[in-house]
Design a protein around this motif. Structure first.
Motif, PDB file in Angstrom:
ATOM      1  N   ALA A   1      -5.252  -0.342  -2.896  1.00 33.03           N
ATOM      2  CA  ALA A   1      -5.551  -0.444  -1.485  1.00 33.03           C
ATOM      3  C   ALA A   1      -5.406   0.768  -0.626  1.00 33.03           C
ATOM      4  O   ALA A   1      -6.142   0.884   0.268  1.00 33.03           O
ATOM      5  CB  ALA A   1      -4.434  -1.323  -0.966  1.00 33.03           C
ATOM      6  N   HIS A   2      -4.766   1.595  -1.040  1.00 32.97           N
ATOM      7  CA  HIS A   2      -4.586   3.029  -0.256  1.00 32.97           C
ATOM      8  C   HIS A   2      -5.715   3.926  -0.395  1.00 32.97           C
ATOM      9  O   HIS A   2      -6.394   4.431   0.592  1.00 32.97           O
ATOM     10  CB  HIS A   2      -3.440   3.900  -0.845  1.00 32.97           C
ATOM     11  CG  HIS A   2      -3.340   5.295   0.209  1.00 32.97           C
ATOM     12  ND1 HIS A   2      -2.761   5.149   1.369  1.00 32.97           N
ATOM     13  CD2 HIS A   2      -3.798   6.139  -0.032  1.00 32.97           C
ATOM     14  CE1 HIS A   2      -2.773   6.406   1.846  1.00 32.97           C
ATOM     15  NE2 HIS A   2      -3.265   6.978   1.102  1.00 32.97           N
TER      16      HIS A   2
ATOM     17  N   GLU B   1       0.938  -1.077   0.057  1.00 30.50           N
ATOM     18  CA  GLU B   1       0.089  -0.086  -0.068  1.00 30.50           C
ATOM     19  C   GLU B   1       0.868   1.281  -0.108  1.00 30.50           C
ATOM     20  O   GLU B   1       1.843   1.423   0.727  1.00 30.50           O
ATOM     21  CB  GLU B   1      -0.919   0.011   1.130  1.00 30.50           C
ATOM     22  CG  GLU B   1      -1.848   1.341   1.296  1.00 30.50           C
ATOM     23  CD  GLU B   1      -2.745   1.215   2.666  1.00 30.50           C
ATOM     24  OE1 GLU B   1      -3.299   2.342   2.654  1.00 30.50           O
ATOM     25  OE2 GLU B   1      -2.959   0.180   3.133  1.00 30.50           O
TER      26      GLU B   1
ATOM     27  N   GLY C   1      -0.527  -0.641  -5.233  1.00 29.90           N
ATOM     28  CA  GLY C   1      -0.686  -0.381  -3.907  1.00 29.90           C
ATOM     29  C   GLY C   1      -1.642   0.939  -3.861  1.00 29.90           C
ATOM     30  O   GLY C   1      -2.353   1.266  -2.807  1.00 29.90           O
TER      31      GLY C   1
END
Length: 85
Positions: free
Chosen positions: A57-58, A25, A54
């Motif tokens: 997800a962040h 992430e 990532g």
């Protein structure tokens, strides 16, 4: 079967949120640095998860960055609709 002591149905989502996505992430600084590129790639229908790992997800876990993402996507998406072809 009975559920483990101290854990009720629905707690899995809370536990998943606390433990994080389980994939790499980005942090907020990295997210803001890559956000323009990410949205442009996404609008071009490119494989954004491979090109900016990532980020998804962040954005799923950070309300502030997710709001920036939505605003930028709306702005650039509106420009794409108005652009002459």
């Amino acid at each position: 079967m009975s559920e483990p002591t101290g854990r009720r149905r629905g707690d899995g989502a809370l536990l998943d949120a606390l433990l994080g996505p389980g994939v790499p992430e980005l942090g907020c600084d990295e997210c803001f640095a890559e956000l323009d590129r990410y949205v442009e790639l996404e609008l071009a229908r490119r494989e954004v998860d491979d090109l900016v790992p990532g980020m998804r997800a962040h954005l799923a876990g950070c309300p502030a960055c997710a709001e920036e993402y939505r605003s930028l996507r709306d702005l650039l998406g509106a420009d794409e609709v108005r652009a002459p072809r």
